[in-house]
Motif scaffolding. Structure first.
Motif, PDB file in Angstrom:
ATOM      1  N   ASN A   1       0.846  -1.191   0.000  1.00  7.14           N
ATOM      2  CA  ASN A   1       0.000   0.000   0.000  1.00  7.14           C
ATOM      3  C   ASN A   1       0.880   1.239   0.000  1.00  7.14           C
ATOM      4  N   SER A   2       0.700   2.070  -1.029  1.00 11.81           N
ATOM      5  CA  SER A   2       1.513   3.280  -1.131  1.00 11.81           C
ATOM      6  C   SER A   2       0.781   4.317  -1.968  1.00 11.81           C
ATOM      7  N   ALA A   3       0.795   5.560  -1.507  1.00 12.37           N
ATOM      8  CA  ALA A   3       0.268   6.697  -2.265  1.00 12.37           C
ATOM      9  C   ALA A   3       1.353   7.752  -2.312  1.00 12.37           C
ATOM     10  N   VAL A   4       1.774   8.111  -3.500  1.00 17.15           N
ATOM     11  CA  VAL A   4       2.930   8.988  -3.666  1.00 17.15           C
ATOM     12  C   VAL A   4       2.502  10.326  -4.254  1.00 17.15           C
ATOM     13  N   ALA A   5       3.209  11.377  -3.867  1.00 16.61           N
ATOM     14  CA  ALA A   5       2.949  12.716  -4.383  1.00 16.61           C
ATOM     15  C   ALA A   5       4.259  13.341  -4.824  1.00 16.61           C
ATOM     16  N   PRO A   6       4.249  14.170  -5.861  1.00 17.59           N
ATOM     17  CA  PRO A   6       5.487  14.806  -6.324  1.00 17.59           C
ATOM     18  C   PRO A   6       6.073  15.728  -5.262  1.00 17.59           C
ATOM     19  N   GLY A   7       7.403  15.808  -5.266  1.00 18.74           N
ATOM     20  CA  GLY A   7       8.083  16.642  -4.288  1.00 18.74           C
ATOM     21  C   GLY A   7       8.365  15.940  -2.984  1.00 18.74           C
ATOM     22  N   SER A   8       8.018  14.655  -2.888  1.00 18.34           N
ATOM     23  CA  SER A   8       8.245  13.886  -1.664  1.00 18.34           C
ATOM     24  C   SER A   8       8.891  12.559  -2.016  1.00 18.34           C
TER      25      SER A   8
ATOM     26  N   THR B   1       4.646  -6.946  -8.227  1.00 21.97           N
ATOM     27  CA  THR B   1       5.006  -5.665  -8.829  1.00 21.97           C
ATOM     28  C   THR B   1       3.776  -4.772  -8.903  1.00 21.97           C
ATOM     29  N   ALA B   2       4.013  -3.467  -8.917  1.00 22.68           N
ATOM     30  CA  ALA B   2       2.928  -2.496  -9.066  1.00 22.68           C
ATOM     31  C   ALA B   2       3.475  -1.272  -9.780  1.00 22.68           C
ATOM     32  N   GLU B   3       2.664  -0.680 -10.658  1.00 31.09           N
ATOM     33  CA  GLU B   3       3.076   0.496 -11.423  1.00 31.09           C
ATOM     34  C   GLU B   3       1.982   1.548 -11.407  1.00 31.09           C
ATOM     35  N   THR B   4       2.408   2.807 -11.496  1.00 30.62           N
ATOM     36  CA  THR B   4       1.445   3.896 -11.619  1.00 30.62           C
ATOM     37  C   THR B   4       2.142   5.116 -12.213  1.00 30.62           C
ATOM     38  N   ASP B   5       1.350   6.025 -12.770  1.00 30.97           N
ATOM     39  CA  ASP B   5       1.858   7.280 -13.328  1.00 30.97           C
ATOM     40  C   ASP B   5       1.505   8.427 -12.397  1.00 30.97           C
ATOM     41  N   VAL B   6       2.461   9.292 -12.139  1.00 30.93           N
ATOM     42  CA  VAL B   6       2.219  10.465 -11.295  1.00 30.93           C
ATOM     43  C   VAL B   6       1.568  11.540 -12.156  1.00 30.93           C
ATOM     44  N   PRO B   7       0.323  11.920 -11.875  1.00 30.49           N
ATOM     45  CA  PRO B   7      -0.361  12.908 -12.735  1.00 30.49           C
ATOM     46  C   PRO B   7       0.228  14.310 -12.568  1.00 30.49           C
ATOM     47  N   ARG B   8       0.025  15.111 -13.586  1.00 32.73           N
ATOM     48  CA  ARG B   8       0.438  16.509 -13.497  1.00 32.73           C
ATOM     49  C   ARG B   8      -0.628  17.311 -12.759  1.00 32.73           C
ATOM     50  N   ASN B   9      -0.196  18.352 -12.095  1.00 29.74           N
ATOM     51  CA  ASN B   9      -1.106  19.145 -11.273  1.00 29.74           C
ATOM     52  C   ASN B   9      -2.101  19.917 -12.132  1.00 29.74           C
ATOM     53  N   THR B  10      -3.339  19.986 -11.663  1.00 26.26           N
ATOM     54  CA  THR B  10      -4.380  20.796 -12.294  1.00 26.26           C
ATOM     55  C   THR B  10      -4.699  21.956 -11.356  1.00 26.26           C
ATOM     56  N   PRO B  11      -4.256  23.164 -11.657  1.00 26.19           N
ATOM     57  CA  PRO B  11      -4.431  24.279 -10.721  1.00 26.19           C
ATOM     58  C   PRO B  11      -5.902  24.697 -10.576  1.00 26.19           C
TER      59      PRO B  11
ATOM     60  N   ILE C   1      -2.408  -1.382  -3.316  1.00 28.86           N
ATOM     61  CA  ILE C   1      -2.490  -0.282  -4.278  1.00 28.86           C
ATOM     62  C   ILE C   1      -1.188   0.525  -4.274  1.00 28.86           C
ATOM     63  N   LEU C   2      -0.735   0.875  -5.452  1.00 25.60           N
ATOM     64  CA  LEU C   2       0.287   1.895  -5.636  1.00 25.60           C
ATOM     65  C   LEU C   2      -0.373   3.005  -6.428  1.00 25.60           C
ATOM     66  N   GLY C   3      -0.658   4.108  -5.771  1.00 28.82           N
ATOM     67  CA  GLY C   3      -1.357   5.215  -6.403  1.00 28.82           C
ATOM     68  C   GLY C   3      -0.542   6.487  -6.317  1.00 28.82           C
ATOM     69  N   ALA C   4      -0.991   7.502  -7.041  1.00 24.44           N
ATOM     70  CA  ALA C   4      -0.288   8.785  -7.031  1.00 24.44           C
ATOM     71  C   ALA C   4      -1.293   9.918  -7.190  1.00 24.44           C
ATOM     72  N   CYS C   5      -0.940  11.082  -6.653  1.00 24.71           N
ATOM     73  CA  CYS C   5      -1.825  12.241  -6.782  1.00 24.71           C
ATOM     74  C   CYS C   5      -1.021  13.524  -6.669  1.00 24.71           C
ATOM     75  N   THR C   6      -1.577  14.586  -7.210  1.00 24.08           N
ATOM     76  CA  THR C   6      -1.082  15.938  -6.990  1.00 24.08           C
ATOM     77  C   THR C   6      -2.238  16.766  -6.451  1.00 24.08           C
ATOM     78  N   MET C   7      -1.939  17.870  -5.776  1.00 25.79           N
ATOM     79  CA  MET C   7      -3.001  18.662  -5.141  1.00 25.79           C
ATOM     80  C   MET C   7      -2.822  20.140  -5.438  1.00 25.79           C
ATOM     81  N   SER C   8      -3.936  20.802  -5.738  1.00 25.00           N
ATOM     82  CA  SER C   8      -3.978  22.254  -5.841  1.00 25.00           C
ATOM     83  C   SER C   8      -4.947  22.764  -4.786  1.00 25.00           C
ATOM     84  N   GLU C   9      -4.526  23.757  -4.014  1.00 25.73           N
ATOM     85  CA  GLU C   9      -5.344  24.248  -2.898  1.00 25.73           C
ATOM     86  C   GLU C   9      -5.583  25.742  -3.025  1.00 25.73           C
ATOM     87  N   ARG C  10      -6.799  26.131  -2.702  1.00 26.05           N
ATOM     88  CA  ARG C  10      -7.145  27.556  -2.650  1.00 26.05           C
ATOM     89  C   ARG C  10      -7.898  27.795  -1.338  1.00 26.05           C
ATOM     90  N   GLU C  11      -7.414  28.735  -0.521  1.00 25.14           N
ATOM     91  CA  GLU C  11      -8.083  29.056   0.743  1.00 25.14           C
ATOM     92  C   GLU C  11      -8.888  30.333   0.578  1.00 25.14           C
TER      93      GLU C  11
END
Length: 345
Positions: free
Chosen positions: A38-45, A131-141, A325-335
C-alpha cells in the motif's frame, strides 16, 4: 438507507429453499498468504510503502494482536523504467507503552516528480514476488474559488445533521461554493474534490475538519446511480469528497458547484477560513478509492452482493501477484474566507 425493505422481500424466498448439509473444513480452502503493498505517492516527496502479508480472520482472536509486517522484504524502486534504489525499512512510529510494534514502512530517498512512471518490485522469502506500477499525474491548478451565495433555509422535517453526529439545527445556512479549473485535453484525467474548514465550535482553532457537503453538479454526481435513490439506498459513500473524471468536460474550463450546510446559532461558525482542494489522481488510485466508496456506501449492488444474489464489490488492486495499491496524486489548494455575518447583519 432503507435496505431493510429489500432484505424483507428477499427473506421471504429463503423458506422455499432447501438443501443438504455438509461439514466443511474452511482451512482447507484458504489461499496461501500473499504480499500486500500500500503506497500513495505525491510529487516533491519521497516514496513510503507499507509491505505486509495477507491473513485470514481465523488467524487471531478478538483480543490478540497480529504482526503482518515483512521487514525482511526486498523493495526496489524503478522510475521511468530505470532502477533507482532499494527502499529501507523503518518503524513509522516507536512502539507504545504496551510494547506493541507500530506500523512500519519502506522509505526511499528519491524525490518523485510530476509525470514520473513509478514501479515497485517486492519480494520476500516464502512469497511470490509482486510488482505495481502507476503514473504520477500533473497538477491541475484551481483557477478560482469563492462562496457565491448564503441561503437561509428551514427544514420542514426537523433538525439537520452535519454528517458527524452533530445537529446543525432546524434553521441553517446552505453555502454554495464555485471552484473553477481547466482540464488537460491531452490525457484522461481523474479527480477528487474536498474541502476543510476551520471551526471553533467543536474543534480547536488549529484544526480543520471536513464539513458536510452536497452537490447537484452533473460532473460531481457522475458516480451517483439513479437506481440507488429509486430503491431507497444512499449510494456510494462520498466521505466528504467527490470523485469524478473529465468524461463530460474533457479539455474544457469548468466551474464545479457544491454546498455546505452550517448552523447560524453559534458565533464561532459565522466566520471561518475554508481550504478547497482539487486532487489529480492516477487512474489506479481513482479506481481504488471508488471501489472503497462502493463497499462502505449503501448501494443496490453492495446489498445484493452481501446477500449472495450478485457479485460482491471488491477493492481494486494494481499489485500483480499480490494485493494492495500503488497510487499517485497531486493537489492544488485555494483558501477562501467565509463570513456569514455579512448575510445576518
Amino acid at each position: 438507507m432503507r435496505k431493510s425493505e429489500l432484505y424483507i422481500g428477499l427473506a421471504a424466498v429463503f423458506p422455499l429453499l432447501s438443501g443438504c448439509y455438509k461439514d466443511i473444513d474452511l482451512d482447507e480452502y484458504l489461499p496461501d498468504p500473499v504480499i500486500v503493498v500500500n503506497s500513495a505517492v505525491a510529487p516533491g516527496s519521497t516514496l513510503m510503502a507499507s509491505v505486509t502479508r495477507s491473513w485470514p480472520y481465523t488467524e487471531v482472536g478478538p483480543s490478540e494482536e497480529l504482526d503482518c509486517n515483512l521487514p525482511q522484504a526486498r523493495v526496489e524502486l524503478y522510475v521511468n523504467d530505470e532502477y533507482r534504489e532499494r527502499l529501507c525499512w523503518e518503524q513509522y512510529l516507536p512502539a507504545d507503552s504496551s510494547g506493541i510494534a507500530s506500523d512500519s514502512v519502506f522509505r526511499s530517498h528519491t524525490l518523485i516528480k510530476e509525470g514520473d512512471r513509478i514501479r515497485l518490485s517486492v519480494s520476500a522469502e516464502g512469497y511470490q514476488t509482486v510488482t505495481a506500477e502507476t503514473d504520477v499525474p500533473r497538477n491541475t491548478p484551481v483557477m478560482d474559488a469563492e462562496c457565491v451565495s448564503m441561503e437561509e433555509r428551514v427544514n420542514p422535517e426537523g433538525d439537520v445533521g452535519d454528517g458527524y453526529g452533530n445537529i446543525i439545527g432546524y434553521n441553517y445556512y446552505a453555502l454554495t461554493y464555485h471552484v473553477t479549473f481547466r482540464d488537460d485535453p491531452d490525457t484522461d484525467n481523474y479527480y477528487a474534490l474536498t474541502c476543510l474548514r476551520k471551526s471553533g465550535s467543536y474543534y480547536t482553532d488549529e484544526e480543520y475538519r471536513h464539513p458536510h457537503i452536497e452537490t447537484s453538479d452533473p460532473v460531481l454526481k457522475e458516480n451517483v446511480d439513479i437506481l440507488d435513490g429509486a430503491m431507497g439506498f444512499d449510494g456510494i459513500n462520498q466521505n466528504g469528497c467527490f470523485l469524478f473524471t473529465d468524461r463530460q468536460i474533457a479539455g474544457k474550463r469548468y466551474t464545479l458547484s457544491f454546498e455546505e450546510w452550517t448552523t447560524d446559532k453559534s458565533g464561532n461558525d459565522l466566520a471561518f477560513p475554508l481550504k478547497i482542494r482539487l486532487y489529480s489522481l492516477s487512474k489506479d488510485y481513482y479506481l481504488y478509492l471508488y471501489s472503497v466508496c462502493q463497499i462502505t456506501g449503501s448501494t443496490v449492488d453492495e446489498a445484493l452482493g452481501n446477500l449472495g444474489f450478485g457479485e460482491p464489490p471488491r477493492v481494486y488492486s494494481n499489485v500483480e501477484g499480490g494485493v494492495g495499491i500503488l497510487g499517485a496524486c497531486t493537489m492544488s489548494e485555494r483558501e477562501i474566507s467565509v463570513d456569514i455575518r455579512q448575510k445576518t447583519e
